[in-house]
Design an enzyme around this catalytic site. Structure first.
Site, PDB file in Angstrom:
ATOM      1  N   GLY A  43       0.782  -1.235   0.000  1.00  0.00           N
ATOM      2  CA  GLY A  43       0.000   0.000   0.000  1.00  0.00           C
ATOM      3  C   GLY A  43       0.810   1.279   0.000  1.00  0.00           C
ATOM      4  N   GLU A  98       3.422   3.878   6.188  1.00  0.00           N
ATOM      5  CA  GLU A  98       2.245   3.016   6.000  1.00  0.00           C
ATOM      6  C   GLU A  98       1.168   3.784   5.238  1.00  0.00           C
ATOM      7  OE1 GLU A  98       0.782   0.294   5.614  1.00  0.00           O
ATOM      8  OE2 GLU A  98       0.489  -0.618   7.583  1.00  0.00           O
ATOM      9  N   ASP A  99       0.320   3.039   4.520  1.00  0.00           N
ATOM     10  CA  ASP A  99      -0.768   3.705   3.809  1.00  0.00           C
ATOM     11  C   ASP A  99      -1.884   4.141   4.754  1.00  0.00           C
ATOM     12  OD1 ASP A  99      -1.511   1.079   4.347  1.00  0.00           O
ATOM     13  OD2 ASP A  99      -2.140   0.599   2.312  1.00  0.00           O
ATOM     14  N   ASP A 102      -5.624   1.369  10.707  1.00  0.00           N
ATOM     15  CA  ASP A 102      -7.023   0.999  10.927  1.00  0.00           C
ATOM     16  C   ASP A 102      -7.146   0.498  12.369  1.00  0.00           C
ATOM     17  OD1 ASP A 102      -9.652   0.523   9.733  1.00  0.00           O
ATOM     18  OD2 ASP A 102      -9.168  -1.589   9.797  1.00  0.00           O
ATOM     19  N   LYS A 130      -7.686   6.012  10.563  1.00  0.00           N
ATOM     20  CA  LYS A 130      -9.089   5.876  10.973  1.00  0.00           C
ATOM     21  C   LYS A 130      -9.098   5.691  12.488  1.00  0.00           C
ATOM     22  CE  LYS A 130     -10.679   3.298   6.873  1.00  0.00           C
ATOM     23  NZ  LYS A 130     -11.044   1.925   6.417  1.00  0.00           N
ATOM     24  N   PHE A 151     -14.457   2.349   3.546  1.00  0.00           N
ATOM     25  CA  PHE A 151     -13.382   1.666   2.833  1.00  0.00           C
ATOM     26  C   PHE A 151     -12.915   2.559   1.688  1.00  0.00           C
ATOM     27  CE2 PHE A 151     -11.021  -1.347   0.387  1.00  0.00           C
ATOM     28  CZ  PHE A 151     -10.416  -2.110   1.376  1.00  0.00           C
ATOM     29  N   ARG A 164      -5.083   0.693  -7.119  1.00  0.00           N
ATOM     30  CA  ARG A 164      -3.870   1.250  -6.501  1.00  0.00           C
ATOM     31  C   ARG A 164      -3.287   2.423  -7.284  1.00  0.00           C
ATOM     32  NH1 ARG A 164      -1.973  -2.150  -2.350  1.00  0.00           N
ATOM     33  NH2 ARG A 164      -2.257  -4.380  -2.671  1.00  0.00           N
TER      34      ARG A 164
HETATM   35  P1  IMP Z   1      -4.684  -2.607  10.732  1.00  0.00           P
HETATM   36  O1  IMP Z   1      -3.755  -3.653  11.233  1.00  0.00           O
HETATM   37  O2  IMP Z   1      -6.124  -2.949  11.029  1.00  0.00           O
HETATM   38  O3  IMP Z   1      -4.347  -1.203  11.203  1.00  0.00           O
HETATM   39  O4  IMP Z   1      -4.602  -2.698   9.162  1.00  0.00           O
HETATM   40  C1  IMP Z   1      -4.085  -1.771   8.350  1.00  0.00           C
HETATM   41  C2  IMP Z   1      -4.068  -2.353   6.940  1.00  0.00           C
HETATM   42  O5  IMP Z   1      -5.393  -2.714   6.516  1.00  0.00           O
HETATM   43  C3  IMP Z   1      -3.598  -1.320   5.970  1.00  0.00           C
HETATM   44  O6  IMP Z   1      -2.214  -1.397   5.762  1.00  0.00           O
HETATM   45  C4  IMP Z   1      -4.371  -1.660   4.716  1.00  0.00           C
HETATM   46  O7  IMP Z   1      -3.664  -2.615   3.948  1.00  0.00           O
HETATM   47  C5  IMP Z   1      -5.635  -2.293   5.192  1.00  0.00           C
HETATM   48  N1  IMP Z   1      -6.765  -1.329   5.190  1.00  0.00           N
HETATM   49  C6  IMP Z   1      -7.408  -0.837   6.249  1.00  0.00           C
HETATM   50  N2  IMP Z   1      -8.376   0.019   5.891  1.00  0.00           N
HETATM   51  C7  IMP Z   1      -8.341   0.077   4.533  1.00  0.00           C
HETATM   52  C8  IMP Z   1      -9.117   0.817   3.545  1.00  0.00           C
HETATM   53  O8  IMP Z   1     -10.039   1.606   3.841  1.00  0.00           O
HETATM   54  N3  IMP Z   1      -8.754   0.612   2.253  1.00  0.00           N
HETATM   55  C9  IMP Z   1      -7.746  -0.227   1.876  1.00  0.00           C
HETATM   56  N4  IMP Z   1      -7.010  -0.931   2.762  1.00  0.00           N
HETATM   57  C10 IMP Z   1      -7.308  -0.779   4.082  1.00  0.00           C
HETATM   58 MG    MG Z   2      -1.182  -2.159   4.039  1.00  0.00          MG
END
Ligand code: IMP
Ligand code: MG
Length: 178
Positions: A43, A98-99, A102, A130, A151, A164
């Site tokens: 990402g 990081e992108d 979440d 988020k 999303f 992407r």
């Molecule tokens: P976390 O471990 O739940 O914080 O996950 C983060 C990862 O989930 C990010 O690096 C993304 O790859 C993916 N992700 C979470 N939300 C989104 C979204 O809204 N769009 C696309 N990928 C997301």
């Molecule tokens: Mg990711």
């Protein structure tokens, strides 16, 4: 705008402006230091390419491919790194790129893993956040934009490897991924 999207959240211009600001901030904060930018694939690839060109410092640029093995393994800190960590962490000033943050599980687990190798410093730079979805206490040191609980795709972020390459960030309609 494509049919699959309900809204363009951040335009190309808004993103480029914010990335410039982040680059300037990092340049100022690391003025005498050579940071190691560690991009979390896939990402991060667009964000890191733009951000790195807005950082007016000598930088070391590395990548880690992180595989998520489901909620439980990540939440227990069992992050699997897909490629070999073939670079020095010890004594380095690491900025994880990081992108999106979440739940925070990925970043928390990765940070704990890297901290075992005693970096001189470790910061987190995320394009999107988020905060309302956070399950563990972690916050980015550098943040592009706060993002609603929807999303989103584009500018590196995908749904099933699609979108992407869009230069903007859009909200994907729930019926597309639901
Ligand atoms: P976390 O471990 O739940 O914080 O996950 C983060 C990862 O989930 C990010 O690096 C993304 O790859 C993916 N992700 C979470 N939300 C989104 C979204 O809204 N769009 C696309 N990928 C997301
Ligand atoms: Mg990711």
């Amino acid at each position: 705008m494509k049919d699959e999207f309900s809204e363009i959240l951040f335009t190309d211009e808004q993103i480029q402006q914010r990335v410039k600001e982040l680059g300037a901030q990092i340049t100022e904060d690391y003025c005498d230091i050579k940071p190691t930018l560690v991009g979390i694939l896939k990402g991060c690839f667009v964000f890191l390419a733009d951000l790195a060109r807005c950082i007016d410092l000598e930088c070391d640029i590395r990548f880690l491919q992180v595989s998520s093995y489901g909620f439980m393994s990540v939440s227990s800190g069992n992050v699997k790194i897909g490629n070999e960590m073939d670079f020095e962490i010890e004594g380095r000033d690491i900025i994880l790129i990081e992108d999106i943050l979440d739940s925070g599980f990925t970043m928390m687990a990765l940070r704990n893993l890297l901290m075992k190798n005693t970096p001189a410093s470790l910061k987190v730079c995320s394009l999107l956040d988020k905060p309302m979805r956070r399950k563990v206490q972690i916050a980015p040191d550098y943040l592009g934009f706060e993002c609603p609980d929807e999303f989103v795709v584009g500018y590196g972020l995908d749904f099933s490897e699609r979108y992407r390459n869009l230069p903007y960030i859009a909200v994907l309609k729930p019926e597309i991924y639901g």
